[in-house]
Motif scaffolding. Structure first.
Motif, PDB file in Angstrom:
ATOM      1  N   SER A  28     -12.959   5.700  13.059  1.00 24.48           N
ATOM      2  CA  SER A  28     -13.297   4.679  12.078  1.00 24.48           C
ATOM      3  C   SER A  28     -13.924   3.459  12.753  1.00 24.48           C
ATOM      4  CB  SER A  28     -12.012   4.306  11.332  1.00 24.48           C
ATOM      5  OG  SER A  28     -12.176   3.132  10.642  1.00 24.48           O
TER       6      SER A  28
ATOM      7  N   VAL B 101      -5.156   7.374  -5.146  1.00 24.55           N
ATOM      8  CA  VAL B 101      -4.886   7.648  -3.738  1.00 24.55           C
ATOM      9  C   VAL B 101      -3.577   6.983  -3.308  1.00 24.55           C
ATOM     10  CG1 VAL B 101      -5.779   7.470  -1.393  1.00 24.55           C
ATOM     11  CG2 VAL B 101      -7.346   7.826  -3.284  1.00 24.55           C
ATOM     12  N   SER B 181      -7.081   0.272   2.933  1.00 22.79           N
ATOM     13  CA  SER B 181      -7.552   1.638   2.776  1.00 22.79           C
ATOM     14  C   SER B 181      -7.541   2.374   4.110  1.00 22.79           C
ATOM     15  CB  SER B 181      -8.960   1.583   2.196  1.00 22.79           C
ATOM     16  OG  SER B 181      -9.515   2.847   2.145  1.00 22.79           O
ATOM     17  N   SER B 185      -5.438   5.744   5.008  1.00 20.54           N
ATOM     18  CA  SER B 185      -6.054   7.035   5.322  1.00 20.54           C
ATOM     19  C   SER B 185      -5.559   7.582   6.658  1.00 20.54           C
ATOM     20  CB  SER B 185      -7.576   6.954   5.273  1.00 20.54           C
ATOM     21  OG  SER B 185      -8.055   5.863   5.986  1.00 20.54           O
ATOM     22  N   PHE B 188      -2.259   9.214   5.761  1.00 22.32           N
ATOM     23  CA  PHE B 188      -2.353  10.442   4.969  1.00 22.32           C
ATOM     24  C   PHE B 188      -2.800  11.615   5.832  1.00 22.32           C
ATOM     25  CE2 PHE B 188      -1.366   7.848   1.672  1.00 22.32           C
ATOM     26  CZ  PHE B 188      -1.903   8.072   0.413  1.00 22.32           C
ATOM     27  N   ILE B 189      -3.857  11.417   6.628  1.00 20.55           N
ATOM     28  CA  ILE B 189      -4.383  12.529   7.416  1.00 20.55           C
ATOM     29  C   ILE B 189      -3.345  12.986   8.435  1.00 20.55           C
ATOM     30  CG2 ILE B 189      -6.184  13.270   9.016  1.00 20.55           C
ATOM     31  CD1 ILE B 189      -8.032  11.195   7.713  1.00 20.55           C
ATOM     32  N   GLN B 212      -6.764  15.324  -1.378  1.00 23.19           N
ATOM     33  CA  GLN B 212      -6.361  14.047  -0.768  1.00 23.19           C
ATOM     34  C   GLN B 212      -6.799  13.986   0.692  1.00 23.19           C
ATOM     35  OE1 GLN B 212      -4.836  11.283  -1.919  1.00 23.19           O
ATOM     36  NE2 GLN B 212      -4.311  11.913  -3.990  1.00 23.19           N
ATOM     37  N   THR B 215     -10.507  13.218   0.718  1.00 21.69           N
ATOM     38  CA  THR B 215     -10.642  11.830   0.258  1.00 21.69           C
ATOM     39  C   THR B 215     -10.304  10.854   1.383  1.00 21.69           C
ATOM     40  OG1 THR B 215     -10.032  12.483  -1.985  1.00 21.69           O
ATOM     41  CG2 THR B 215      -9.796  10.163  -1.431  1.00 21.69           C
ATOM     42  N   SER B 216      -9.236  11.131   2.104  1.00 25.26           N
ATOM     43  CA  SER B 216      -8.826  10.223   3.184  1.00 25.26           C
ATOM     44  C   SER B 216      -9.862  10.176   4.286  1.00 25.26           C
ATOM     45  CB  SER B 216      -7.484  10.647   3.752  1.00 25.26           C
ATOM     46  OG  SER B 216      -6.471  10.431   2.803  1.00 25.26           O
ATOM     47  N   LEU B 219     -12.610   7.905   3.064  1.00 21.51           N
ATOM     48  CA  LEU B 219     -12.224   6.498   3.161  1.00 21.51           C
ATOM     49  C   LEU B 219     -12.254   6.032   4.612  1.00 21.51           C
ATOM     50  CD1 LEU B 219      -9.270   6.429   0.606  1.00 21.51           C
ATOM     51  CD2 LEU B 219     -11.473   5.286   0.374  1.00 21.51           C
ATOM     52  N   LEU B 220     -11.781   6.891   5.516  1.00 20.64           N
ATOM     53  CA  LEU B 220     -11.709   6.521   6.937  1.00 20.64           C
ATOM     54  C   LEU B 220     -13.085   6.222   7.511  1.00 20.64           C
ATOM     55  CD1 LEU B 220      -9.550   6.610   9.378  1.00 20.64           C
ATOM     56  CD2 LEU B 220     -10.699   8.734   9.964  1.00 20.64           C
ATOM     57  N   VAL B 281     -14.410   9.683  -3.666  1.00 27.06           N
ATOM     58  CA  VAL B 281     -13.027   9.213  -3.580  1.00 27.06           C
ATOM     59  C   VAL B 281     -12.453   9.044  -4.977  1.00 27.06           C
ATOM     60  CG1 VAL B 281     -11.609   7.213  -2.950  1.00 27.06           C
ATOM     61  CG2 VAL B 281     -13.295   8.117  -1.353  1.00 27.06           C
TER      62      VAL B 281
END
Lengths: 196, 577
Positions: A28, B101, B181, B185, B188-189, B212, B215-216, B219-220, B281
Motif C-alpha cells: 500500500s 465492509v 480503510s 484491509s 481482513f486480508i 470481502q 474488496t480488501s 481498498l489496500l 468495493v
C-alpha cells in the motif's frame, strides 16, 4: 483469548500474521509513494522550465541524510541479529543507535526546510519546491512513525517466556522490513529530486 | 475459544465503546453507517424539494439554515451544491462502505472462517475510531463559514481549490477515512489468509469471504493515490501551492496570482484511479451477502462457485485499468480512449457472469420468500438494469453525450441504491438473529420491502429519460434554464414525491431494528438452517465465538444432498452426520 499464528508460523502459508500484514502495508505504501512520484513526473515533464536539483537544493546535506537513514537501517539489522543471538543488551543499544540516526535525519531535514523558508523558497513559490516539500515531507512523516516504533521497542523489554521473546523478535523483523522500505524511498527521492 | 470462566464484566467503555471484539466493532460500524445513510438520505430529500419546487421555502425546517444557506427558507445555489457534494461523500464513504465492509465484514469474517477474532483486534478498534473521527470532521464541516464542501464528491480542481467553503475539512476527513480503510484491509486480508479453521481450504470458503478478500485488496491498493491527491489538494488550498492550478488561470475576470504550472487533469487521474475500484468495493460485498442468502433460501448450492470466484478475482484486477472511462470528455485522443473502452467492455463480462450464476441458482430451487430473500431477489434485476445501462456510458461515442447527465445518476444509483443498499438490508434481516438472538418482525419487513422497491424504481427510472433528453447533473435549478429539458422537467416532481414516500417506508425498518431487540430471545444457533460456520456459534456468540474450535468438513453450500437426513448439511457437522 489467543490469536492463532500471531507467534508461530502457519504451515500452509509459511508466515506469521505480522509479517503478512507488513508486506501488505508496504504494498500500500508503494502505491502511495508511486502516486506521489507519478505526480512529480507528470508535473515536471509538463513544465516549460524546471530547475535542476543541485541548483536549488543542498546536495551535501542530502548526502549526509542518505548516510544517516542507511545507518539507521544498518543499526537495526545489527539489533535484529544480536537479539537472535540472545544478546538483548547489544540489541537495545543498536536500536537506540538506529533511533538516534533517524532523529539526526529528521533534525537535518528540519534544518534544511528552515534554511529554504528563510530564503523565500516556500511551497507556494513554484512546483519544484511544492513537490520537494510534499515528497520529502511525506517521507519524513514516515521516518517519524518509524522512530515512534523504535522508541516503543526500546521501552518494552520482552519477558522471559519464549513466546514473549518470539513476539519481540517478530516485531524487530517487521520493523526492519519497514525501515528498508523507508531507505528505498529516500534513495529514489534523493536521486530524482536532489541530483537530477 | 469462548472463555469458560466468566471474566470480570468489562463495563460500558471497554465493553461497548472501546471493545476489541470484532462483533462489537462490526455492530458499531453498522449502526454508525446506517445513521450516516439516513443523514445522506435526508440531505437528498431536501435537494429534491428544490428540484420539485424551485424557489419555494423549504417546509417545516426552512428556517433552521440561516441567512447564508437558505434566506427565508429558500435554498441558495451554494447550499444546494454543498448538499449535493456531501450527499455523495456521506453515502459512499461514510455510509455504504462502512456498513458493507466495516460492518458485515468485521462481524462475519471471523465467524465464517471459524476464527476467535480478527488477526489484530487493537488495529480493528483503531480503524473504527479513525472512521468515526472522519465522520465528525465531515459533519463539522457543515458549520464552517462558506458552507460544507461544494465542488461535488469528485472535488475537481480548479473549482475545488478556489471555491469558498470547507473543502479543506473534506480533504482532512478523507485522509482520516483512508487511514481507517487501510488499517481495516490489512486486518481482513491477514485474517482470511492466516486464521481459517482446519479443513477450510480456499476452495471451501463461502463466496462472501472471497468477495470481502478482493474488496480488501482493492481498498489496500487503490486508496493510496487518492491519499496523495488529497494531500496535494490540501496544500493547494492552505499552502498556496499549484499542484492542480494551471498558469494564468482567470477567475471572475482576473488572473490568479499563483505559481501555476499545475494540472487539473492530474487530480482527475489520481481521483478516478481510486474511485473506479471504489465502485467495485461498493458492489462486491453486496454480491457476497446476496449469494449467501440465495443459497440458503433456495436450499441448493450456488450455481458456478468457481465461475463466481474467478469472476470476482478478474473484476479485482481489471478494475484497476478502466478508470479513464470517467474522463472521456477530457480530450484524451482516440488511442487512449480505445484502450479504456476495451478494458471497460471487458470488465462487464465477469460482472455478467456473476449475475448469471446467481440467476441460475434460482433454477429448480425450493424458494423460501423470507424478507432477506425478497431483498436478495430484487437485487438481481435492479443490479442488472444498473449494470446494463453502464454499457452506453462505457463506450465513448455515447458516453460523450451522456456524461454528467441524469442518465449517469440513474445508472449508478440503480446499482448502489436498489442494488447494494437492498443487499445491506437483506443482510441486516438475515444476520440479525445471529447478532442479537432475536428474529425481526416479518410483516414490518415485507412492508419495508414493498414500499422501498416500488419507490426506488419511481425515483430512478425517470432519471434515465431526463438524462437522454440532455439534462445535466448538479444544476440547482434542475435544468430549467435549458430549452431541451422542458418536456422532462415535470418528472422532477414525480421523482421527489417518490423519494419522500420512500422516506416514510424506512420507518418500519427503523422501528423493526429497535423494537425487535426487546423481543424474547427465540433464535437458536441456526434459525435459517444454514450451512456456513457462523451458524455453529451461539446467537449471539460469546467472546472467542465458538464453544469448541470448529472444523470444516465440506464445502459451504451442501444443501439438498441426496441421501442426507435434512435438506442441509452444515460445513461444521462431522462426516457421517
Amino acid at each position: 483469548m489467543e490469536i492463532p499464528y500471531a507467534i508461530e508460523v502457519r504451515p500452509d502459508t509459511g508466515t506469521y500474521n505480522a509479517r503478512l500484514a507488513m508486506w501488505l502495508f508496504l504494498a500500500s505504501e508503494a502505491m502511495l509513494f508511486g502516486a506521489l512520484f507519478s505526480a512529480y513526473v507528470l508535473l515536471r515533464t509538463g513544465a516549460d522550465v524546471w530547475p535542476r536539483g543541485p541548483e536549488r537544493l543542498n546536495v551535501t546535506l542530502g548526502s549526509i541524510n542518505t548516510v544517516l537513514i542507511l545507518a539507521a537501517s544498518a543499526s537495526l539489522a545489527v539489533a535484529r541479529r544480536a537479539f537472535l543471538a540472545q544478546h538483548a543488551g547489544r540489541a537495545r543499544a543498536a536500536i537506540g543507535a538506529a533511533a538516534a540516526a533517524a532523529c539526526g535525519f529528521l533534525a537535518l531535514k528540519l534544518f534544511e526546510y528552515r534554511e529554504h523558508v528563510l530564503a523565500g523558497d516556500v511551497p507556494a513559490r513554484d512546483n519544484f519546491f511544492a513537490t520537494y516539500y510534499v515528497l520529502t515531507g511525506v517521507h519524513a512523516l514516515h521516518v517519524v512513525g518509524g522512530i515512534l516504533v523504535l522508541v516503543y521497542l526500546l521501552l518494552t523489554r520482552p519477558g522471559p517466556a519464549p513466546s514473549a521473546t518470539a513476539r519481540y523478535q517478530h516485531r524487530l523483523d517487521v520493523t526492519l522490513m519497514y525501515w528498508y522500505f523507508v531507505d528505498a524511498v529516500w534513495l529514489i527521492l534523493f536521486v530524482s529530486i536532489y541530483l537530477r | 475459544m469462548v472463555s469458560a470462566s466468566a471474566q470480570k464484566s468489562p463495563g460500558f467503555l471497554r465493553g461497548y465503546l472501546f471493545s476489541l471484539d470484532h462483533k462489537v466493532i462490526g455492530i458499531q460500524y453498522t449502526l454508525t453507517g446506517l445513521l450516516f445513510l439516513l443523514l445522506g438520505f435526508t440531505i437528498m430529500t431536501m435537494m429534491r424539494w428544490q428540484l420539485a419546487h424551485p424557489g419555494l421555502p423549504i417546509p417545516l425546517v426552512g428556517g433552521w439554515f440561516g441567512q447564508t444557506r437558505a434566506p427565508q427558507g429558500i435554498m441558495l445555489p451554494e447550499f444546494y451544491n454543498s448538499l449535493g457534494a456531501m450527499h455523495g461523500t456521506i453515502m459512499v464513504f461514510l455510509g455504504v462502505v462502512p456498513v458493507a465492509v466495516g460492518g458485515f465484514g468485521n462481524f462475519l469474517i471471523p465467524l465464517q472462517i471459524g476464527a476467535p477474532d480478527m488477526a489484530f483486534p487493537k488495529l480493528n478498534l483503531a480503524s473504527y475510531w479513525c472512521y468515526a473521527a472522519a465522520g465528525l470532521v465531515m459533519l463539522a464541516s457543515f458549520l464552517v463559514p462558506g458552507g460544507a464542501a461544494q465542488s461535488g464528491w469528485t472535488s475537481y480542481p480548479p473549482l475545488s481549490v478556489i471555491n469558498q467553503g470547507a473543502q479543506a475539512w473534506w480533504l482532512v476527513g478523507m485522509l482520516l477515512l483512508i487511514t481507517s480503510s487501510l488499517l481495516g484491509s490489512l486486518n481482513f486480508i491477514t485474517t482470511i489468509v492466516q486464521m481459517r479453521a482446519p479443513g477450510l481450504t480456499f476452495g471451501r470458503l463461502p463466496f462472501f469471504i472471497w468477495a470481502q478478500l478482493v474488496t480488501s485488496f482493492l481498498l489496500l491498493l487503490a486508496f493510496p493515490p487518492l491519499e496523495a491527491a488529497a494531500f496535494f489538494q490540501l496544500m493547494d488550498r492552505v499552502a498556496g501551492t499549484s499542484f492542480f492550478l494551471p498558469t494564468g488561470l482567470v477567475v471572475s475576470g482576473r488572473v490568479l496570482h499563483n505559481a501555476g504550472g499545475g494540472n487539473p487533469l492530474l487530480w482527475q487521474h489520481l481521483f478516478w484511479f481510486l474511485a473506479h475500484p471504489e465502485v467495485y468495493v461498493l458492489i462486491l460485498p453486496a454480491m457476497g451477502i446476496v449469494s449467501e442468502i440465495i443459497a440458503n433460501n433456495t436450499r441448493k448450492p450456488l450455481y458456478g462457485y468457481r465461475a463466481l470466484v474467478g469472476s470476482t478475482l478478474t473484476i479485482g484486477f481489471m478494475s484497476m485499468v478502466v478508470w479513464a472511462h470517467h474522463m472521456y470528455i477530457t480530450g484524451m485522443g482516440t488511442t487512449m480512449s480505445s484502450f479504456f473502452q476495451t478494458t471497460t467492455i471487458l470488465i462487464s463480462i465477469p460482472s455478467v457472469v456473476i449475475l448469471t450464476c446467481l440467476f441460475l441458482s434460482l433454477w429448480g430451487a425450493s424458494i423460501r420468500f423470507t424478507v432477506p430473500m425478497l431483498f436478495a431477489l430484487a437485487f438481481l434485476p435492479m443490479f442488472g438494469l444498473g449494470g446494463l445501462t453502464g454499457l452506453p456510458l462505457g463506450m465513448a461515442p455515447a458516453g460523450l453525450h451522456l456524461h454528467d447527465t441524469y442518465y449517469v445518476i440513474a445508472h449508478f444509483h440503480y446499482i448502489v441504491a436498489p442494488g447494494t443498499i437492498f443487499a445491506l438490508f437483506a443482510g441486516v434481516y438475515y444476520w440479525y438473529p445471529k447478532a442479537t438472538g432475536r428474529q425481526m418482525n416479518e410483516r414490518l419487513g415485507q412492508l419495508h420491502f414493498a414500499g422501498t422497491f416500488v419507490c426506488m424504481n419511481l425515483i430512478f427510472m425517470p432519471m434515465f429519460i431526463q438524462g437522454l433528453a440532455g439534462m445535466n447533473r448538479r444544476l440547482y435549478d434542475g435544468g430549467a434554464l435549458y430549452a431541451m429539458n422542458h418536456d422532462v422537467l415535470w418528472l422532477h416532481l414525480l421523482i421527489s414525491r417518490a423519494a419522500w414516500t420512500m422516506a416514510v417506508f424506512q420507518v418500519p425498518f427503523m422501528v423493526n431494528v429497535v423494537l425487535s431487540l426487546r423481543a424474547p430471545r427465540t433464535a437458536d444457533d441456526n434459525p435459517w438452517q444454514a450451512t456456513t460456520l457462523e451458524w455453529a456459534a451461539a446467537s449471539p456468540p460469546g467472546h472467542g465465538n465458538f464453544r469448541v474450535p470448529p472444523h470444516a468438513y465440506r464445502g459451504p453450500y451442501e444443501y439438498s444432498v441426496p441421501g442426507a437426513a435434512a435438506d442441509y448439511t452444515p460445513q461444521f457437522a462431522p462426516a457421517g452426520e
